[in-house]
Write a protein that holds these residues in place. Sequence first.
Motif, PDB file in Angstrom:
ATOM      1  N   GLN A   1       0.843  -1.191   0.000  1.00  0.00           N
ATOM      2  CA  GLN A   1       0.000   0.000   0.000  1.00  0.00           C
ATOM      3  C   GLN A   1       0.879   1.243   0.000  1.00  0.00           C
TER       4      GLN A   1
ATOM      5  N   THR B   1      -8.611  -1.538  -3.484  1.00  0.00           N
ATOM      6  CA  THR B   1      -9.733  -0.741  -2.972  1.00  0.00           C
ATOM      7  C   THR B   1     -10.804  -0.509  -4.030  1.00  0.00           C
ATOM      8  N   THR B   2     -10.496  -0.759  -5.295  1.00  0.00           N
ATOM      9  CA  THR B   2     -11.497  -0.601  -6.357  1.00  0.00           C
ATOM     10  C   THR B   2     -12.292  -1.879  -6.585  1.00  0.00           C
TER      11      THR B   2
ATOM     12  N   GLU C   1      -4.927  -2.737  -7.490  1.00  0.00           N
ATOM     13  CA  GLU C   1      -5.731  -1.666  -6.893  1.00  0.00           C
ATOM     14  C   GLU C   1      -6.930  -2.248  -6.128  1.00  0.00           C
TER      15      GLU C   1
ATOM     16  N   THR D   1      -2.511  -1.422  -3.452  1.00  0.00           N
ATOM     17  CA  THR D   1      -3.585  -0.446  -3.314  1.00  0.00           C
ATOM     18  C   THR D   1      -3.047   0.915  -2.940  1.00  0.00           C
TER      19      THR D   1
ATOM     20  N   HIS E   1     -12.834   2.081   4.735  1.00  0.00           N
ATOM     21  CA  HIS E   1     -12.929   1.149   3.619  1.00  0.00           C
ATOM     22  C   HIS E   1     -12.772  -0.281   4.138  1.00  0.00           C
TER      23      HIS E   1
ATOM     24  N   ASP F   1      -7.408   4.850   0.699  1.00  0.00           N
ATOM     25  CA  ASP F   1      -8.769   5.288   0.410  1.00  0.00           C
ATOM     26  C   ASP F   1      -9.357   5.838   1.709  1.00  0.00           C
TER      27      ASP F   1
ATOM     28  N   GLU G   1     -16.031  -5.890  -2.262  1.00  0.00           N
ATOM     29  CA  GLU G   1     -15.660  -6.758  -1.142  1.00  0.00           C
ATOM     30  C   GLU G   1     -16.090  -8.204  -1.383  1.00  0.00           C
TER      31      GLU G   1
ATOM     32  N   LEU H   1     -11.294  -2.855   3.031  1.00  0.00           N
ATOM     33  CA  LEU H   1      -9.971  -3.461   2.944  1.00  0.00           C
ATOM     34  C   LEU H   1      -9.118  -3.091   4.152  1.00  0.00           C
ATOM     35  N   ARG H   2      -9.171  -1.827   4.546  1.00  0.00           N
ATOM     36  CA  ARG H   2      -8.397  -1.395   5.707  1.00  0.00           C
ATOM     37  C   ARG H   2      -8.995  -1.934   7.002  1.00  0.00           C
TER      38      ARG H   2
ATOM     39  N   TRP I   1      -4.563   7.122   4.839  1.00  0.00           N
ATOM     40  CA  TRP I   1      -5.966   6.735   4.746  1.00  0.00           C
ATOM     41  C   TRP I   1      -6.783   7.824   5.453  1.00  0.00           C
TER      42      TRP I   1
END
Length: 428
Positions: free
Chosen positions: A31, A134-135, A132, A159, A166, A162, A138, A168-169, A219
């Motif tokens: 990241q 975060t795009t 990427e 990534t 989010h 974002d 989920e 992912l985080r 972030w």
Amino acid sequence: MAVDLDAVGRTLSPIHLRSVVESTARLNIWQGSVRSGKTVASLLRFLMAVATAPSSGRVLLFGKTRESVNRNVFAVLTDPALFGPLARLVKYNPGAPTGTILGREVDVLGANDAKAEPKVRGMTLCLAYGDELTTIPEVFFTQVLARLSVRGAKLFGTTNPDAPNHWLRRKYLLRAGELNLRTWQSTLDDNPHLDPQYVADLKREYVGLWYKRFILGRWVQAEGAVFDMWDEDRHVVPMLPRIDRWISLGIDYGTRNATAALILGVGEDGRLYLTHEWRHDPAIARRQLTDAGLSRELRRWLADIEVPGTQCLKGLNPEWTVVDPAAASLRLQLHEDGMTPALADNAVLDGIRLMSSLLGNDQVKVHKSCQGLIDEIPGYSWDDKAAERGEDAPIKADDHSIDAARYAIKTPEVLWRPMLRRAVDLAA
């Protein structure tokens, strides 16, 4: 697979060299900021994993679209300056469902929305690479993890930061200590191979929220005003310079809401100018216009505009007419009336980011006559409820001229970008 360590040392920074060695977990995620070197490091590690992957199970590469996977992954893997002779062992035809890496067939999937999730069902994976992350929806990411069932299976991914909420985080990166997950964070300054002028220019181009995320690698949440760099005294001009090129007419379409149109030109000073605005608001006019009526009034307005810098010349015909993607009926009407409307680029966040950078660097100005746009910008705000879900979205209210301006600027970027002078030149 033999790796030229001297070549690797010239390509990667210490943090990325360390990540290649340390990325032995089930989930390995790089990241950080744009151009920080995370893609090259992750792809080197991925190549090593492909070379040693078990024969059972499939290898999957995925991203928002197959086009983005081709651009961000295969274009890098096939660069001999980065991967030397190994680049010749990577084959992919853009848009194809499969490619070949080091002699092994790999699957390539796009995950543009949650409907892509069934594409992964039934797969048995030994290796996956996500571009990427975060795009990616989920539900798609979760299904990929469920398919990584071959003994020793691994995922590698990259990534940019974002929103802090989010998924992912919140569900993965913050839980690295309890999951079989390793992550590395890097910034522009961790990539020693970038030209210093390029780095300086890039740092100027991003402003506000985008600077914090894409340059500092943080972030952070989108909150408050979308265009927090807006300053009416700074960005609104009473007079226009000579316009060297009339680039576009951007149109945002409304039936019960306002229809707005703005013209974009490139001035002799190398700046963009939003020069003229037309609006029809049924609530104010107390009447609605049909598509034929909107087309007639727009064309009449264009024909009556006095061209700046001339004594008596009237009529403007911008090179592009870009129309709200939701306005299929209006596009058809304009076409029947002799215009050549194009579908506007409606990637909202990309358009906002581009407008923010231009405003922050004094590369776009607004003429005082564009009153609808001037009235809308100060109140255009991020949606707090969307932020709680980990999403970036502006509040959809009082944004008709803003959308028209965004269409006019983002869609024909390829035309005006070469004419734009750098911020440092404009400030001189």
